[in-house]
Design a protein around this motif. Structure first.
Motif, PDB file in Angstrom:
ATOM      1  N   SER A   1      45.497  36.474  51.011  1.00  0.00           N
ATOM      2  CA  SER A   1      44.226  37.071  51.445  1.00  0.00           C
ATOM      3  C   SER A   1      44.297  37.539  52.892  1.00  0.00           C
ATOM      4  O   SER A   1      43.749  38.594  53.235  1.00  0.00           O
TER       5      SER A   1
ATOM      6  N   THR B   1      36.087  37.017  51.857  1.00  0.00           N
ATOM      7  CA  THR B   1      37.500  37.420  51.810  1.00  0.00           C
ATOM      8  C   THR B   1      38.189  36.856  50.578  1.00  0.00           C
ATOM      9  O   THR B   1      38.917  37.565  49.867  1.00  0.00           O
ATOM     10  N   THR B   2      37.952  35.572  50.319  1.00  0.00           N
ATOM     11  CA  THR B   2      38.577  34.923  49.158  1.00  0.00           C
ATOM     12  C   THR B   2      38.078  35.525  47.848  1.00  0.00           C
ATOM     13  O   THR B   2      38.868  35.811  46.937  1.00  0.00           O
TER      14      THR B   2
ATOM     15  N   THR C   1      39.535  38.966  47.428  1.00  0.00           N
ATOM     16  CA  THR C   1      40.970  38.846  47.107  1.00  0.00           C
ATOM     17  C   THR C   1      41.162  38.530  45.637  1.00  0.00           C
ATOM     18  O   THR C   1      42.036  39.105  44.972  1.00  0.00           O
ATOM     19  N   GLN C   2      40.363  37.617  45.103  1.00  0.00           N
ATOM     20  CA  GLN C   2      40.476  37.267  43.686  1.00  0.00           C
ATOM     21  C   GLN C   2      40.223  38.476  42.795  1.00  0.00           C
ATOM     22  O   GLN C   2      40.915  38.680  41.794  1.00  0.00           O
TER      23      GLN C   2
ATOM     24  N   PRO D   1      44.477  33.021  46.309  1.00  0.00           N
ATOM     25  CA  PRO D   1      44.393  33.791  47.556  1.00  0.00           C
ATOM     26  C   PRO D   1      45.032  33.107  48.751  1.00  0.00           C
ATOM     27  O   PRO D   1      45.504  33.763  49.675  1.00  0.00           O
TER      28      PRO D   1
ATOM     29  N   SER E   1      42.173  47.524  48.415  1.00  0.00           N
ATOM     30  CA  SER E   1      41.096  47.025  49.288  1.00  0.00           C
ATOM     31  C   SER E   1      40.585  48.118  50.217  1.00  0.00           C
ATOM     32  O   SER E   1      39.489  48.012  50.774  1.00  0.00           O
TER      33      SER E   1
END
Length: 501
Positions: A95, A115-116, A119-120, A132, A154
Motif C-alpha cells: 500500500s 489507503t488500506t 489498496t484492497q 496491503p 490508482s
C-alpha cells in the motif's frame, strides 16, 4: 493519441528521427524494434520523463496538444508508464508503494484506513491476493509487476505504457499479465506494449508499430494474422531464417564440476535453498539449466561464483579435475570462471562510467604495468571488442547508462570475454533483447565453445534452452530433478521434470 515528427538527440546520437505513432482508444498497440531502435526513448517522451523542450515534434492526446514537462503532467491526463526495471521500494509495504507520492490525506495526515481499503480494491482488480501491509521484498517479481499495475490504476489510468513487462516473468505470470491487459481492454483502457516476445504480441496486440534505427518503418494490423517472420523482417530489415545459428559440437573432457553443493539463505540460516546439486560442464559444451523462477538457478550461479550468494555453503568445485575452492569473486576470476548476471544494471555494470571503463573491469591486470593502466592499449582492446560484439554506440567513451538494454548486455559480455575465462556462466543473457541481438549473442556463445570453453546457460525461455544447449539440467525447488541430452529434450519433457516434487 498521436505523436508527430518526434526527434530526440542525445550527445553524439540521434535516437529518434521524425517518428510518428498513432494509437486508437481501447486498443493494445505493440511497439517493436531492435535494441536501440528508440522504443523506450519514445515512450519516455510521451510520459514526460524527457520533458517538453528536450525534443522536437508534437504530442496530441484526445485531440489536445500536450507539452508534458514532468511525469506528473502526463499522469494528470491518465498516461502512466511502467518501466522495464520495477520502481518499487523493497522495504515498504504494497500500500505504501502504490500511493507513494499520491497519498490519501486528511488535513496533511495520511489516512491509513482509506489507503488500506483502496489498496484492497486495486489488488482485487489485478488479481493479487496479498495483504496491503505485505513488504515488497517478500513477494516475487511477478506479483511485484502486478503491484506496479495496481499503482497505475490508482492514478485513474487511461493510457497504460508497459516496457518489457514480462521480461522477468515465468510463463504462468506472463499469461496472467497478458490476460489482465485483455481485461483492461474490455474496460476501455488503452495499452502500449513494448516487448521482444513475439508470441505474446501475436496473441494480444491489435496493431503493431515497428521502429528501426530511430525511425518509423511501418504500422501493421495485427488482426489480419501477421506472422512472426513478417514482424522480424520489419524489425531487422531482412529475413531471419534461423533463430539459432548452427553449431557442430565438438565436446571434450570435463572442464568444470560442482559436487554435493548445498546453500542456505543469506538472511535465514535455517532455510536451505540448494540441496545436493551435482553438475558437470565439458570443454566445447553449452549446458543449460531450465526451471521456473524461484527454482534456485540464479542462486546456484551466484553461489558458485565466489560464494556471492548464501551462507553455510558446502560442497566441492573442480576445474580440470583439480579441486579449486572459490571463496571470493577474485578467486573465481583467477580460476577462469566468469558470471554474466541476470541483473545487468545492479550487478553487471557501473552505469555512470564509460563503455571503455566497464568493458575492462574484470581484467585490468592485462592492461596495467606497475599498477598503472595503459589507456591507449585499453582503447584498442575495447574498440576491438566493440566491433566483435557489434555494440551500437557513438563511441566507447559514451556513458553506459545511455545505451539500449541489448547494447548494455553486450558490454557485460565484453567485460567477461576480456577476462579470458575458461567457463562462462550466463544467467538470462538475452532477457529483454530483440531477436536480431539474440542471434548475435548466440553466435558469440558458439564462438566461445568452439575455442574449447564451457558455457552454463540459464534461461527461462525453453526454445532458447532447446536451441542452444548440448545437455540440459532441470531444477525445481533447489534440486536437480532431471538431466536430458539435446537429442532427447523437448518442452514437454522439461516441464515434466520441472513439476517433479
Amino acid at each position: 493519441m498521436e505523436m508527430i515528427n518526434i526527434t530526440k538527440v542525445f550527445p553524439g546520437v540521434r535516437a529518434l528521427n521524425n517518428v510518428n505513432l498513432q494509437v486508437r482508444r481501447g486498443e493494445i498497440h505493440a511497439l517493436l524494434g531492435e535494441n536501440g531502435a528508440g522504443k523506450s526513448t519514445l515512450m519516455k517522451i510521451l510520459s514526460g520523463v524527457y520533458p517538453y523542450g528536450t525534443y522536437e515534434g508534437e504530442i496530441r492526446y484526445q485531440g489536445e496538444r500536450c507539452e508534458f514537462k514532468t511525469i506528473k503532467d502526463s499522469e494528470k491526463k491518465g498516461i502512466v508508464i511502467i518501466h522495464q526495471e520495477l520502481a518499487l521500494i523493497p522495504y515498504m509495504s504494497i500500500s505504501e508503494n502504490i500511493f507513494l507520492g499520491n497519498e490519501n490525506k486528511k488535513q496533511g495526515i495520511i489516512d491509513w484506513h482509506a489507503t488500506t481499503a483502496r489498496t484492497q480494491e486495486l489488488l482485487a482488480k489485478v488479481g493479487l491476493k496479498e495483504l496491503p501491509g505485505t513488504i515488497i521484498t517478500n513477494i516475487g517479481v511477478g506479483k511485484q509487476q502486478l503491484v506496479e499495475i495496481a499503482k497505475a490504476l490508482s492514478k485513474e489510468v487511461q493510457l497504460l505504457i508497459l516496457d518489457e513487462p514480462t521480461s522477468a516473468l515465468n510463463e504462468a505470470d506472463s499469461d496472467n499479465l497478458l490476460n489482465l491487459l485483455l481485461e483492461f481492454k474490455k474496460q476501455g483502457i488503452t495499452s502500449i506494449l513494448i516487448s521482444h516476445k513475439l508470441n505474446e504480441i501475436s496473441r494480444i496486440a491489435d496493431a503493431i508499430t515497428i521502429l528501426r534505427d530511430g525511425a518509423t518503418i511501418e504500422t501493421l494490423d495485427a488482426k489480419i494474422g501477421i506472422t512472426e517472420d513478417r514482424i522480424i523482417q520489419g524489425m531487422v530489415g531482412r529475413t531471419l531464417t534461423d533463430r539459432f545459428p548452427p553449431r557442430t559440437s565438438v565436446i571434450g573432457e570435463v572442464i568444470f564440476e560442482v559436487k554435493n553443493w548445498n546453500v542456505y539463505h543469506p538472511l535465514h540460516s535455517d532455510r536451505q535453498i540448494l540441496r545436493d546439486i551435482h553438475i558437470t560442464i565439458r570443454k566445447g559444451e553449452v549446458v543449460g539449466i531450465a526451471g521456473l523462477m524461484g527454482a534456485g538457478r540464479t542462486e546456484l550461479a551466484m553461489s558458485i561464483f565466489g560464494k556471492s550468494y548464501g551462507q553455510k555453503i558446502s560442497g566441492q568445485i573442480f576445474k580440470n579435475g583439480h579441486e579449486c575452492p572459490l571463496e571470493t569473486v577474485n578467486d573465481a576470476i583467477r580460476h577462469g570462471i566468469a558470471y554474466v548476471t541476470e541483473d545487468r544494471k545492479q550487478y553487471g555494470l557501473i552505469l555512470d562510467d564509460e563503455i571503455r571503463m566497464n568493458a575492462t573491469l574484470a581484467n585490468l591486470k592485462k592492461l596495467a604495468r606497475h599498477g598503472i593502466v595503459n589507456a591507449n592499449q585499453e582503447i584498442v582492446e575495447v574498440e576491438n571488442n566493440r566491433k566483435q560484439l557489434n555494440i551500437k554506440c557513438s563511441s566507447i567513451l559514451q556513458k553506459t547508462v545511455n545505451l539500449s538494454g541489448g547494447n548494455q548486455q553486450k558490454v557485460v559480455l565484453a567485460k567477461w570475454i576480456f577476462a579470458e575465462p575458461d567457463v562462462l556462466i550466463l544467467d538470462e543473457p538475452t532477457r529483454g533483447i530483440d531477436v536480431g541481438a539474440k542471434f548475435e549473442i548466440y553466435t558469440i556463445i558458439n564462438s566461445l565453445v568452439k575455442q574449447g570453453k564451457g558455457v552454463l546457460l540459464i534461461s527461462s525461455e525453453l526454445p532458447e534452452i532447446l536451441g542452444m544447449c548440448d545437455r540440459i539440467y532441470v531444477m525445481s525447488e533447489g534440486r536437480i530433478t532431471g538431466e536430458l541430452p539435446r537429442a532427447e529434450a523437448s518442452q514437454e519433457k522439461i516441464m515434466k521434470h520441472v513439476i517433479t516434487r
